[in-house]
Design a protein around this motif. Structure first.
Motif, PDB file in Angstrom:
ATOM      1  N   ARG A  85       0.804  -1.083  -0.012  1.00  0.00           N
ATOM      2  CA  ARG A  85       0.098   0.046  -0.055  1.00  0.00           C
ATOM      3  C   ARG A  85       0.849   1.293   0.045  1.00  0.00           C
ATOM      4  O   ARG A  85       0.546   2.248  -0.798  1.00  0.00           O
ATOM      5  CB  ARG A  85      -0.997   0.105   1.200  1.00  0.00           C
ATOM      6  CG  ARG A  85      -1.637   1.086   1.322  1.00  0.00           C
ATOM      7  CD  ARG A  85      -2.848   1.038   2.568  1.00  0.00           C
ATOM      8  NE  ARG A  85      -2.455   0.529   3.638  1.00  0.00           N
ATOM      9  CZ  ARG A  85      -1.746   0.962   4.724  1.00  0.00           C
ATOM     10  NH1 ARG A  85      -1.458   2.364   4.558  1.00  0.00           N
ATOM     11  NH2 ARG A  85      -1.328   0.222   5.847  1.00  0.00           N
ATOM     12  N   ARG A  86       1.845   1.223   0.922  1.00  0.00           N
ATOM     13  CA  ARG A  86       2.768   2.383   0.731  1.00  0.00           C
ATOM     14  C   ARG A  86       3.476   2.765  -0.581  1.00  0.00           C
ATOM     15  O   ARG A  86       3.624   3.720  -0.880  1.00  0.00           O
ATOM     16  CB  ARG A  86       3.784   2.255   1.811  1.00  0.00           C
ATOM     17  CG  ARG A  86       3.120   2.605   3.309  1.00  0.00           C
ATOM     18  CD  ARG A  86       4.355   2.513   4.366  1.00  0.00           C
ATOM     19  NE  ARG A  86       5.008   1.369   4.562  1.00  0.00           N
ATOM     20  CZ  ARG A  86       4.679   0.461   5.700  1.00  0.00           C
ATOM     21  NH1 ARG A  86       3.605   0.907   6.274  1.00  0.00           N
ATOM     22  NH2 ARG A  86       5.281  -0.632   5.776  1.00  0.00           N
ATOM     23  N   ARG A  89       1.068   4.325  -2.836  1.00  0.00           N
ATOM     24  CA  ARG A  89       0.857   5.456  -2.376  1.00  0.00           C
ATOM     25  C   ARG A  89       1.916   6.616  -2.804  1.00  0.00           C
ATOM     26  O   ARG A  89       1.472   7.687  -3.503  1.00  0.00           O
ATOM     27  CB  ARG A  89       0.666   5.821  -0.780  1.00  0.00           C
ATOM     28  CG  ARG A  89      -0.012   7.035  -0.606  1.00  0.00           C
ATOM     29  CD  ARG A  89      -0.372   6.873   0.868  1.00  0.00           C
ATOM     30  NE  ARG A  89       1.064   6.829   1.878  1.00  0.00           N
ATOM     31  CZ  ARG A  89       0.921   6.733   3.063  1.00  0.00           C
ATOM     32  NH1 ARG A  89      -0.300   6.475   3.630  1.00  0.00           N
ATOM     33  NH2 ARG A  89       1.953   6.566   3.844  1.00  0.00           N
ATOM     34  N   THR A  90       3.046   6.169  -2.685  1.00  0.00           N
ATOM     35  CA  THR A  90       4.168   7.063  -3.179  1.00  0.00           C
ATOM     36  C   THR A  90       4.278   7.370  -4.818  1.00  0.00           C
ATOM     37  O   THR A  90       4.732   8.322  -5.083  1.00  0.00           O
ATOM     38  CB  THR A  90       5.436   6.385  -2.970  1.00  0.00           C
ATOM     39  OG1 THR A  90       5.656   4.984  -3.261  1.00  0.00           O
ATOM     40  CG2 THR A  90       5.493   6.406  -1.189  1.00  0.00           C
ATOM     41  N   THR A  95       4.858  12.139  -0.161  1.00  0.00           N
ATOM     42  CA  THR A  95       4.919  12.302   1.528  1.00  0.00           C
ATOM     43  C   THR A  95       3.641  11.882   2.049  1.00  0.00           C
ATOM     44  O   THR A  95       2.483  11.956   1.250  1.00  0.00           O
ATOM     45  CB  THR A  95       5.448  13.553   1.856  1.00  0.00           C
ATOM     46  OG1 THR A  95       4.355  14.528   1.504  1.00  0.00           O
ATOM     47  CG2 THR A  95       6.837  14.055   1.318  1.00  0.00           C
ATOM     48  N   SER A  96       3.650  11.407   3.183  1.00  0.00           N
ATOM     49  CA  SER A  96       2.559  11.395   3.979  1.00  0.00           C
ATOM     50  C   SER A  96       1.754  12.601   4.246  1.00  0.00           C
ATOM     51  O   SER A  96       0.390  12.586   4.151  1.00  0.00           O
ATOM     52  CB  SER A  96       2.783  10.653   5.038  1.00  0.00           C
ATOM     53  OG  SER A  96       3.127   9.325   4.886  1.00  0.00           O
ATOM     54  N   TYR A  99      -0.476  13.325   1.203  1.00  0.00           N
ATOM     55  CA  TYR A  99      -1.404  12.515   1.122  1.00  0.00           C
ATOM     56  C   TYR A  99      -2.701  12.969   2.259  1.00  0.00           C
ATOM     57  O   TYR A  99      -4.033  12.934   1.758  1.00  0.00           O
ATOM     58  CB  TYR A  99      -1.287  11.352   1.430  1.00  0.00           C
ATOM     59  CG  TYR A  99      -2.381  10.160   1.667  1.00  0.00           C
ATOM     60  CD1 TYR A  99      -3.210   9.835   0.666  1.00  0.00           C
ATOM     61  CD2 TYR A  99      -2.650   9.411   2.815  1.00  0.00           C
ATOM     62  CE1 TYR A  99      -4.271   9.046   0.762  1.00  0.00           C
ATOM     63  CE2 TYR A  99      -3.745   8.615   2.785  1.00  0.00           C
ATOM     64  CZ  TYR A  99      -4.413   8.268   2.006  1.00  0.00           C
ATOM     65  OH  TYR A  99      -5.288   7.574   1.908  1.00  0.00           O
ATOM     66  N   ALA A 100      -2.302  13.033   3.438  1.00  0.00           N
ATOM     67  CA  ALA A 100      -3.167  13.745   4.284  1.00  0.00           C
ATOM     68  C   ALA A 100      -3.719  14.915   3.953  1.00  0.00           C
ATOM     69  O   ALA A 100      -5.073  15.314   4.109  1.00  0.00           O
ATOM     70  CB  ALA A 100      -2.659  13.925   5.655  1.00  0.00           C
ATOM     71  N   ARG A 103      -6.721  14.224   1.534  1.00  0.00           N
ATOM     72  CA  ARG A 103      -7.823  13.602   2.096  1.00  0.00           C
ATOM     73  C   ARG A 103      -8.520  14.756   2.783  1.00  0.00           C
ATOM     74  O   ARG A 103      -9.912  14.731   2.554  1.00  0.00           O
ATOM     75  CB  ARG A 103      -7.353  12.565   3.236  1.00  0.00           C
ATOM     76  CG  ARG A 103      -6.522  11.643   2.786  1.00  0.00           C
ATOM     77  CD  ARG A 103      -7.738  10.247   2.078  1.00  0.00           C
ATOM     78  NE  ARG A 103      -8.922  10.081   2.928  1.00  0.00           N
ATOM     79  CZ  ARG A 103      -8.620   9.168   3.963  1.00  0.00           C
ATOM     80  NH1 ARG A 103      -7.782   8.431   3.825  1.00  0.00           N
ATOM     81  NH2 ARG A 103      -9.942   9.042   4.727  1.00  0.00           N
ATOM     82  N   TYR A 182      -5.741   5.933  -5.273  1.00  0.00           N
ATOM     83  CA  TYR A 182      -4.784   7.048  -5.140  1.00  0.00           C
ATOM     84  C   TYR A 182      -4.583   8.095  -6.220  1.00  0.00           C
ATOM     85  O   TYR A 182      -4.211   9.300  -6.087  1.00  0.00           O
ATOM     86  CB  TYR A 182      -3.256   6.398  -4.755  1.00  0.00           C
ATOM     87  CG  TYR A 182      -3.289   5.827  -3.472  1.00  0.00           C
ATOM     88  CD1 TYR A 182      -3.721   6.344  -2.130  1.00  0.00           C
ATOM     89  CD2 TYR A 182      -2.432   4.515  -3.203  1.00  0.00           C
ATOM     90  CE1 TYR A 182      -3.662   5.958  -1.094  1.00  0.00           C
ATOM     91  CE2 TYR A 182      -2.577   3.993  -1.934  1.00  0.00           C
ATOM     92  CZ  TYR A 182      -2.927   4.817  -0.819  1.00  0.00           C
ATOM     93  OH  TYR A 182      -2.877   4.002   0.483  1.00  0.00           O
TER      94      TYR A 182
END
Length: 209
Positions: A85-86, A89-90, A95-96, A99-100, A103, A182
């Motif tokens: 999953r990571r 996502r990349t 970066t996380s 993504y946040a 959202r 994603y």
């Protein structure tokens, strides 16, 4: 006369959907555990225990246990698939934090958020059934080995092939839904997209005679 804004999906509806997802995963895993237990107990012991398992009390306890198992298996499957999953996502978010932030932007558009919730619902079922398929395959093979059946080699081979195909199919489905989710999130929350997508449907213009 203006038309009122479209209502957002009810929180009760979302909670019900989550309950059904968890229950679907839990029932599958509990079925696998039941077959595994019957295989370990053997034909004679299983016949003796069958009347107790058919009572309403046992059915209620099984339903509650299935729900609890669904939560456990969903978390376990998410942990197992976390590295994949990571990586997915990349490909869309470096970066996380990015993504946040995406959202948070998506939550401002109820129509898009509802579609994303539906995709996550399918995703959770697929990832849970990856583990369910593995357990059901192992349990079915052991049951076929312990119980007196005709054409055992053929049945064992068929059960194994079908189980592996199911596990692979659920994994590929999870992979495709995750990657697509994603990509869509990145496109829908891009600056140009967020400027053109309204938060809600526009009100109708007043009618003039």
């Amino acid at each position: 006369m203006t038309r009122p804004p479209q209502p957002e999906p009810s929180a009760v509806v979302a909670a019900t959907a989550m309950f059904v997802e968890v229950l679907v995963v839990g029932i599958g895993f509990l079925t696998g555990l039941g077959i595994l237990a019957a295989a370990i107990a053997g034909p004679d012991n299983s016949r003796q225990l069958a009347p107790a398992a058919a009572t309403p009390l046992a059915a209620g306890a099984a339903l509650a246990f299935a729900y609890a198992l669904g939560i456990l298996i969903d978390r376990a499957a998410d942990t197992v698939l976390a590295p994949a999953r990571r990586r997915l996502r990349t490909q869309s978010f470096p970066t996380s934090a990015a993504y946040a932030q995406a959202r948070l932007k998506l939550a401002e558009v109820p129509a898009l958020a509802a579609r994303a919730d539906y995709a996550r619902s399918r995703l959770r079922i697929c990832r849970g059934w990856v583990l369910n398929s593995i357990l059901l395959t192992l349990a079915a093979d052991l049951a076929l080995w312990r119980y007196p059946v005709e054409h055992r080699p053929l049945l064992l081979g068929t059960a194994t092939v079908l189980g592996v195909a199911a596990a692979l199919g659920f994994y590929l489905s999870w992979h495709a839904i995750t990657a697509t989710g994603y990509r869509k999130l990145a496109v829908q929350t891009a600056p140009a997209a967020t400027q053109t997508v309204p938060a809600q449907l526009p009100a109708a213009a007043p009618h003039t005679p």
